[in-house]
Structure formats: C-alpha cells, structure tokens
Design an enzyme around this catalytic site. Sequence first.
Site, PDB file in Angstrom:
ATOM      1  N   GLU A 205      31.815  69.667  41.708  1.00 28.06           N
ATOM      2  CA  GLU A 205      31.531  68.879  40.499  1.00 28.06           C
ATOM      3  C   GLU A 205      32.429  69.284  39.330  1.00 28.06           C
ATOM      4  OE1 GLU A 205      29.833  66.683  41.589  1.00 28.06           O
ATOM      5  OE2 GLU A 205      28.353  67.461  42.983  1.00 28.06           O
ATOM      6  N   ARG A 251      42.200  66.979  35.147  1.00 27.52           N
ATOM      7  CA  ARG A 251      42.452  65.594  35.555  1.00 27.52           C
ATOM      8  C   ARG A 251      42.863  64.770  34.341  1.00 27.52           C
ATOM      9  NH1 ARG A 251      38.131  61.163  37.586  1.00 27.52           N
ATOM     10  NH2 ARG A 251      36.886  62.156  35.962  1.00 27.52           N
ATOM     11  N   GLY A 268      38.311  46.718  41.885  1.00 24.63           N
ATOM     12  CA  GLY A 268      37.538  45.564  41.456  1.00 24.63           C
ATOM     13  C   GLY A 268      38.335  44.279  41.368  1.00 24.63           C
ATOM     14  N   ASP A 344      37.873  61.215  44.376  1.00 23.59           N
ATOM     15  CA  ASP A 344      37.182  61.471  45.632  1.00 23.59           C
ATOM     16  C   ASP A 344      37.963  60.801  46.759  1.00 23.59           C
ATOM     17  OD1 ASP A 344      35.057  62.950  44.613  1.00 23.59           O
ATOM     18  OD2 ASP A 344      33.820  61.178  44.259  1.00 23.59           O
ATOM     19  N   TRP A 396      32.464  67.379  35.697  1.00 19.63           N
ATOM     20  CA  TRP A 396      33.015  66.029  35.586  1.00 19.63           C
ATOM     21  C   TRP A 396      31.905  64.975  35.662  1.00 19.63           C
ATOM     22  CZ3 TRP A 396      36.347  63.777  40.176  1.00 19.63           C
ATOM     23  CH2 TRP A 396      35.628  63.807  41.370  1.00 19.63           C
ATOM     24  N   ASP A 462      24.634  67.973  45.711  1.00 15.70           N
ATOM     25  CA  ASP A 462      24.451  66.547  45.993  1.00 15.70           C
ATOM     26  C   ASP A 462      23.044  66.073  45.660  1.00 15.70           C
ATOM     27  OD1 ASP A 462      27.050  65.815  47.604  1.00 15.70           O
ATOM     28  OD2 ASP A 462      26.360  67.746  48.351  1.00 15.70           O
TER      29      ASP A 462
END
Length: 526
Positions: A205, A251, A268, A344, A396, A462
């Site tokens: 994470e 990032r 999208g 991811d 994050w 998770d």
Amino acid sequence: MNTSASPVPGLFTLVLHTHLPWLAHHGRWPVGEEWLYQSWAAAYLPLLQVLAALADENRHRLITLGMTPVVNAQLDDPYCLNGVHHWLANWQLRAEEAASVRYARQSKSADYPSCTPEALRAFGIRECADAARALDNFATRWRHGGSPLLRGLIDAGTVELLGGPLAHPFQPLLAPRLREFALREGLADAQLRLAHRPKGIWAPECAYAPGMEVDYATAGVSHFMVDGPSLHGDTALGRPVGKTDVVAFGRDLQVSYRVWSPKSGYPGHAAYRDFHTYDHLTGLKPARVTGRNVPSEQKAPYDPERADRAVDVHVADFVDVVRNRLLSESERIGRPAHVIAAFDTELFGHWWYEGPTWLQRVLRALPAAGVRVGTLSDAIADGFVGDPVELPPSSWGSGKDWQVWSGAKVADLVQLNSEVVDTALTTIDKALAQTASLDGPLPRDHVADQILRETLLTVSSDWPFMVSKDSAADYARYRAHLHAHATREIAGALAAGRRDTARRLAEGWNRADGLFGALDARRLPK
C-alpha cells in the site's frame, strides 16, 4: 506523437506492482479463486509473454516489476496451476458456445446490442482464438509455475525485481517483531524461488511510518516506493530517507493518472472492451465502453480494429506526456529528472483488456522517441538522487494517509489484528522456549510455523482495504476472522498442553494455507 528521435534529458521508469491475497482454497466465485484465475489469464499470462517478446528483441531494463511473495506462492502452487488450467479450458468452452449461437436466448442480456446472436458469434470466434492461444501458452511455458519464467526475465536483465513482506501486511500497524520477520522472510522467499534477493521493495500500500527506513537498511533494502504526495509532489528525484542511504522513489501522479485514475484514464475510452458488461449465459464480455454514461443494455459490440486504433493513439499520447514531463521537470530542478509511472499489474489485461498491447507498444515507442527507459536501480546508479528527506506517515490510499487501514470503518479489524498478533507471539515464544530447554539443537516446530502463517494471513492489508472500499466487504471480514480463528484455535490447544491436538489442527489448516513452505518460526526475532 512527437516523432522526433532527439533525446530528452532524464530517465523514465515504469513500475508494476503485482499482488492478490491468498485465494487458493478460500471460495471460488465471485470472490476467491475466480479472482486469481481471471487475473492470471488476463494479466499475468499476456504480461510475461510481452516481456519475453521484448527480451527476444534484446531490450533490457524495461520495467521494475514488483512481485509479492503471496502472488509468487500461488503462481507456483500445484493446486493453483491445475485450477487455472481448468479455468482456461472452461473459457475456451464458453467461447465456443458464444461462437455457435444461432438464435436469441432467454437471459438478462438477450436484448443487449452486444449480445445479439450475430454479435456473439463474431465475438465468440475471436474469443476462441484468444483462449486457444492462452491454453497453448500455459501448456508450453507455465506448467512448472511462474518462477522459471520470472527468473529468466530477471537473468536476462529485462526486468528489475521488487520484493516485499510475506502476505502483504500494512506494515506501520504491525508489531515490530512480526514486521521484521515478514520482510526478511519475504525477501528470502524471492531468493529461494527466483535466485535473486531483491534490493528494492514495493511496500504494501506504499505505506510508511517514520523509522521504517532503518528497518529496511537492516534488511538489506536499498530503495522502496511511496506515493507522490509522500514526497510533497516532488518526485523528480529519488530521496534518501532520514539518516540512511535507503532511497524513496515517488510515483509521478501527473503521468500515472494519464493512464489510470479513479475518474479518468485510457481504459475508459469508448473503443475499449467494457469490463462490467457480461453476456449472462456465457459470462464473456462482448461490449465496448461506448460512452462513460452508457448503460450496459445500450453498449455497442466490441470492435477489435477500433480498439487497436485507440491503442496507437494512446501510445502516442503517453510518449508525448512522458517527453514533456521529463523536459519540464528537468528544467524545473536544473538537472536531468526521473519520472516514474506506477500501476497495479492487474490493470493491464484484467481491468483494461487492451493494456498488454499498449504496454508492448509503448515500451518500444519510448526509446524510439528519444526517451531513456530504465529501472529504479538504474536511477540510483546514474545519480538520479536528491537531498535527504523526512517522510510523513503515508500510503497511496484515499487521503494518502492510513485511514483506509486504521479508520473507524475497520477499527474492529485493527483490534482483531492486534489481539491475534499478541496471542501468536506469546504462544510461539513459550513453545520455542520449552523446546529449547531440552538437550540438542532446537528442532523445527511445524505447529508454531502454522500459527505464524495464519497470523500473517489475518493481518493482510487486503481485508481492511476491501472493507473500507465496500468491495466484497463480507468476504474480507470472513477471511480476517477465519485466519484469526485458526491462529487462536491452534494456539489455544498448544497453550493448554494439548500438543497432539495442536499438531492435528495445524496440519488441517495447512492443507488450505500451506503457502511459504520455508517459513520457520525459529527465525522469529526475539
């Protein structure tokens, strides 16, 4: 796309984080093994195929690939390998069913434009070919697990490996002893599977607490990932943390969000395959996005040629974004800058069907456009490192703090984790102390090992994430409490002196949760 091959200053790094929780033996559908097999078929198979193809082109240092120990365990597990093989065969059968549709059938999706007999037949023919290729890829390359494939890519210098702690815990909230054990054993697990001990990690994470850099240095970790806001948005250089030489890389949200963000990004686009629209008889996804506000019952049939053209547009756009960002950041800081896009792994193929194709083309297009592509280790070696920094507590997740894993919505899980960890450590300490009082070397204690396994599965990050996001929250709570129960059940029998019962219980739980076979409670820090 800027077709000029004139080089731009600096370095671009693509970082992928590959993670799913331990899903084997814990439910099938809609959450459970199905989640693993979908990601395996749609993301892991094509990603490694893309990387192998690029390696065959003699391309090196392409990406920094994070592989969590719990994913590696599943990609090597015989039960999981058999399960995904069956899943791929079933996919082919479902595609053949779609390809043979001759008349409209009774189902919720029967009236969808993408699910007419004509549309399904055309889609099914293409899907049959995809499934056949995936089956052939699996049968010829994957039957001995994922580790041989990953090791080949690492040995070839195609990827830099990032590791991480066992079972993906939220480290800032974890008891220091267990945190040290999980990280050290996670790095050792990579060494056993891949013959490489990672120097860098993707912290679960991207979570950080002040002082963790000291733990990283002790474990031999030289660099780790954080989210951009942890560095106050200044991600143009890696930064040593505190008084250590451990480098934090951030990032770049401006570049990363161009591809994917909570509200926008390439996947999208109207031409791409829609993730959420199913043919309810075959379970296939035959529609394109069509429009952001278009309901499933109005989405158009998927058109691969239209999607392929969109991929080229988005490759060109991303190359321009990276070039411009390197130029502007280098000008801002007065020296060549480092730009990191991080995602991811499951985005590429699972959530975004066209993602692996985009990835392959963009990794070819960037060098051709004058962008130097390299890894996080390259960045350190070539001096893309700035002044030391003190990092705030961060992640994050939403709010870029710890609230997703420590907020009111998951307070019960935080308390559960604390109690289970205390129980496990106390029980293991007593068990090992009793054994140590005997003559001879300290033997391995498989009961203590299983207590540690179940504890680590309990504290997986998770479960609170899924609860906080209300994504299969019931399943997440069930899993956390299941592993907590296993820990308490085995520990209770051991504490009561019922060693034979504890052994039988440990063996029973191990049949479902036998991951990390090298885990050894004797290595738990004192």
